[in-house]
Every structure is written in structure tokens, then in C-alpha cells.
Design a protein around this motif. Structure first.
Motif, PDB file in Angstrom:
ATOM      1  N   SER A 160     -52.400  -5.723  -1.950  1.00 41.88           N
ATOM      2  CA  SER A 160     -53.074  -6.435  -0.951  1.00 41.88           C
ATOM      3  C   SER A 160     -54.031  -7.505  -1.625  1.00 41.88           C
ATOM      4  O   SER A 160     -54.259  -8.707  -1.050  1.00 41.88           O
ATOM      5  N   GLY A 161     -54.715  -7.203  -2.832  1.00 40.63           N
ATOM      6  CA  GLY A 161     -55.296  -7.749  -3.431  1.00 40.63           C
ATOM      7  C   GLY A 161     -54.376  -9.144  -4.051  1.00 40.63           C
ATOM      8  O   GLY A 161     -55.160 -10.184  -4.342  1.00 40.63           O
ATOM      9  N   ALA A 162     -53.386  -9.095  -4.093  1.00 33.74           N
ATOM     10  CA  ALA A 162     -52.297 -10.187  -4.890  1.00 33.74           C
ATOM     11  C   ALA A 162     -51.736 -11.075  -3.550  1.00 33.74           C
ATOM     12  O   ALA A 162     -51.515 -11.958  -3.906  1.00 33.74           O
ATOM     13  N   VAL A 163     -52.253 -10.664  -2.402  1.00 34.60           N
ATOM     14  CA  VAL A 163     -51.878 -11.339  -0.953  1.00 34.60           C
ATOM     15  C   VAL A 163     -52.633 -12.473  -1.011  1.00 34.60           C
ATOM     16  O   VAL A 163     -53.721 -12.547  -0.301  1.00 34.60           O
ATOM     17  N   THR A 170     -46.152 -17.945   1.316  1.00 35.28           N
ATOM     18  CA  THR A 170     -46.665 -17.830   0.129  1.00 35.28           C
ATOM     19  C   THR A 170     -47.251 -16.362  -0.277  1.00 35.28           C
ATOM     20  O   THR A 170     -47.112 -15.619  -1.036  1.00 35.28           O
ATOM     21  N   ARG A 171     -47.910 -15.670   0.835  1.00 37.39           N
ATOM     22  CA  ARG A 171     -48.705 -14.566   0.569  1.00 37.39           C
ATOM     23  C   ARG A 171     -47.356 -13.312   0.607  1.00 37.39           C
ATOM     24  O   ARG A 171     -47.982 -12.532  -0.097  1.00 37.39           O
ATOM     25  N   ALA A 177     -43.752  -9.716  -5.104  1.00 35.87           N
ATOM     26  CA  ALA A 177     -43.767  -9.668  -6.522  1.00 35.87           C
ATOM     27  C   ALA A 177     -44.650  -8.359  -6.960  1.00 35.87           C
ATOM     28  O   ALA A 177     -44.446  -7.834  -7.960  1.00 35.87           O
ATOM     29  N   ALA A 178     -45.921  -8.328  -6.248  1.00 34.84           N
ATOM     30  CA  ALA A 178     -46.610  -7.118  -6.763  1.00 34.84           C
ATOM     31  C   ALA A 178     -45.942  -5.867  -6.433  1.00 34.84           C
ATOM     32  O   ALA A 178     -46.318  -5.026  -7.293  1.00 34.84           O
ATOM     33  N   TRP A 179     -45.342  -5.673  -5.394  1.00 36.27           N
ATOM     34  CA  TRP A 179     -44.704  -4.574  -5.427  1.00 36.27           C
ATOM     35  C   TRP A 179     -43.560  -4.479  -6.336  1.00 36.27           C
ATOM     36  O   TRP A 179     -43.368  -3.118  -6.931  1.00 36.27           O
ATOM     37  N   ARG A 180     -42.803  -5.499  -6.720  1.00 32.81           N
ATOM     38  CA  ARG A 180     -41.980  -5.311  -7.983  1.00 32.81           C
ATOM     39  C   ARG A 180     -42.583  -4.964  -9.142  1.00 32.81           C
ATOM     40  O   ARG A 180     -41.982  -4.020  -9.895  1.00 32.81           O
TER      41      ARG A 180
END
Length: 194
Positions: A160-163, A170-171, A177-180
Motif C-alpha cells: 500500500s505504501g507503493a500505491v 498507475t496505482r 510490481a510491489a507484490w512481485r
């Protein structure tokens, strides 16, 4: 009786007193869309317009701005709970629903970080409860030994910090990408419909 959207995408106004449940659902949907595009400080009149109702109808259902946002957050959590409880639920599928909500709602991200000390919704007693409900729903679909078992909410907080970004697309891209990067497989990113 179901009302259909007009050519400009708005529902027709003045559906009568028997349409209360439909009006409320339309307001929650409209609020999610308006908040995703314009943030939590968007005018309530924009939400009413998008839902195709007057502001009086909005205030009959929601006494203030926080009540509207709370209804959107509650619906987000219910969708995640329903996705986790659905027959054949998988961790990736439920994370896909969670990721959709993260990409659509900045307020939802704040809710997941609720600690009772900061943020728009933390002053409300329900914020912690809703965050715990999300955690229970996610944990309920994790098999024993899943890589997220010990650090589930830490992983959710990291994602969520990467969203960030100007659009839900885009979010969503950044969340995936963060989950990967965490080595977690996420199913289709979409709201739960069931």
C-alpha cells in the motif's frame, strides 16, 4: 425497478422514497469514483450529481463527509470478506480484490494503517475494527505455511505504501510490481462481484 444511466452516465434524479436502498448504493458507488478521481476533499455535491440524486438525498443517508467515506470503506471491507469467504477462494484472488481497492481508494490505504493516532479516519472507533476485519479475511484464505503467514499485514502495508500515482491504473501497476518484488502472486485485480 432498476433505473438505467442516462447518456451522460448519471442516474436519473428523483426516484422516489421507495428507492432508498438503491439511492444509498448509488451514492456509495459514486463516492468511490469521485474519491478515486478527486480525493477525499471532493465536494459532496459532485457525489450526489454522479449518483443522480439531490444533495438532500445524500444527507438523508449520510450526515457528513466522514459518514460517506466510512460507507465506502465499509463496502471495501465487505467485498474483501465476501471474496475470502467465497467457495474456491484463493490467496491470489483475494489479494486481487484487495489490490483493486488499494488502487481505487487512498482512504482505504489509510484505513489499513490505522493505529489510532493519525490520519483522517483514525479518530473513529471503526477504523481499527475494519483493518482487523481485512486481516482476518486475508488470513482465513491463507494455507498453512504460506509465505505471508507471519508478516501478512507488513506485506500489505509495504504494498500500500507503493500505491501512488495520478490514476487508478498507475496505482494498480505499482501495487502489482510491489507484490512481485515480495514474491507474491496476485489474481485478477477487480472488485468482488458475488
Amino acid at each position: 425497478m432498476t433505473e438505467h444511466a442516462t447518456s451522460d452516465g448519471q442516474r436519473p434524479a428523483n426516484r422516489g422514497p421507495r428507492a432508498a436502498a438503491g439511492n444509498r448504493a448509488a451514492l456509495v458507488t459514486a463516492a468511490r469514483e469521485i474519491y478515486a478521481a478527486h480525493g477525499l476533499d471532493a465536494p459532496l455535491s459532485a457525489i450526489a450529481r454522479r449518483a443522480g440524486v439531490g444533495q438532500g438525498v445524500l444527507y438523508r443517508h449520510f450526515p457528513d463527509r466522514d459518514a460517506v467515506a466510512a460507507a465506502v470503506l465499509e463496502e471495501n471491507v465487505r467485498q474483501i470478506e465476501r471474496a475470502a469467504a467465497a467457495e474456491g477462494a484463493t490467496p491470489g484472488g483475494v489479494l486481487g480484490v484487495l489490490t483493486w481497492h488499494l488502487a481505487q481508494s487512498a482512504a482505504f490505504i489509510g484505513l489499513l494503517h490505522a493505529d489510532g493516532t493519525s490520519g483522517r479516519f483514525s479518530a473513529h472507533a471503526y477504523a481499527r475494527d475494519l483493518s482487523e476485519r481485512v486481516e482476518r479475511a486475508l488470513r482465513g484464505c491463507l494455507p498453512d505455511g504460506h509465505r505471508l503467514t507471519d508478516d501478512l499485514m507488513l506485506a500489505v502495508a509495504m504494498v500500500s505504501g507503493a500505491v501512488t500515482g495520478p490514476t487508478p491504473g498507475t496505482r494498480e501497476h505499482r501495487a502489482l510490481a510491489a507484490w512481485r518484488l515480495l514474491g507474491v502472486t496476485v489474481g485478477p485485480v477487480r472488485p468482488f462481484e458475488g
